[in-house]
Design a protein around this motif. Structure first.
Motif: not given
Length: 163
Positions: A37-48, A76-80
């Motif tokens: 799930x981390x790459x998906x979160x990364x893509x969402x944050x990049x777009x954001x 989000x906390x885990x991703x960061x």
């Protein structure tokens, strides 16, 4: 303490149930969630970030960031923690300061109030305080230094006089 297998964790997560082990650690970030799930979160944050949504003044907490990006607060906390290795609030302020620095050089005739407001600071004093904390200089002093170093001509796209 029993360690859950990946399959047990996945089944538990899908059914919304917490194991006894997870219930004991409700305040802690669960780092054992699948890394897929981390790459998906990364893509969402990049777009954001590309859409400059971080400059929205209503983004004030980690929960606001998670809601705006469309992920859970724990994810989000885990991703960061695992990828960015920076507190989300600190990261947001850094993004705002980086955008402000760009604007100060590109549009030197715009007031600090306008730039601070554009990048998402609620008032000029908070903008100046955060800017100095991150750069060691006030926005005005930083702009003067950069303009002297570059010697380039700049434009005022907003066609606004200094306040």
């Amino acid at each position: 303490m029993k360690h859950l297998s990946f399959k047990e964790k996945l089944i538990s997560a899908l059914h919304g149930r917490k194991s006894k082990q997870q219930k004991k650690h409700t305040g802690a970030i669960n780092y054992d969630v699948p890394k897929e799930s981390l790459p998906d979160i990364g893509e969402r944050i990049t777009g954001w970030v590309e859409e400059k949504q971080f400059a929205d003044e209503s983004i004030r907490s980690v929960g606001d960031i998670a809601d705006s990006v469309g992920v859970g607060r724990q994810s989000l906390a885990r991703y960061f923690a695992l990828v960015v290795k920076e507190d989300p609030r600190t990261w947001i302020v850094r993004l705002k300061i980086d955008l402000a620095k760009d604007m100060l050089v590109r549009y030197p005739d715009c007031s600090m109030t306008i730039i601070g407001d554009y990048v998402g600071f609620s008032d000029r004093s908070n903008f100046a305080r955060q800017f100095k904390k991150h750069t060691g200089m006030t926005p005005g002093r930083w702009k003067e230094k950069k303009l002297l170093e570059s010697g380039e001509e700049h434009i005022n796209p907003f066609n606004i006089e200094k306040v």
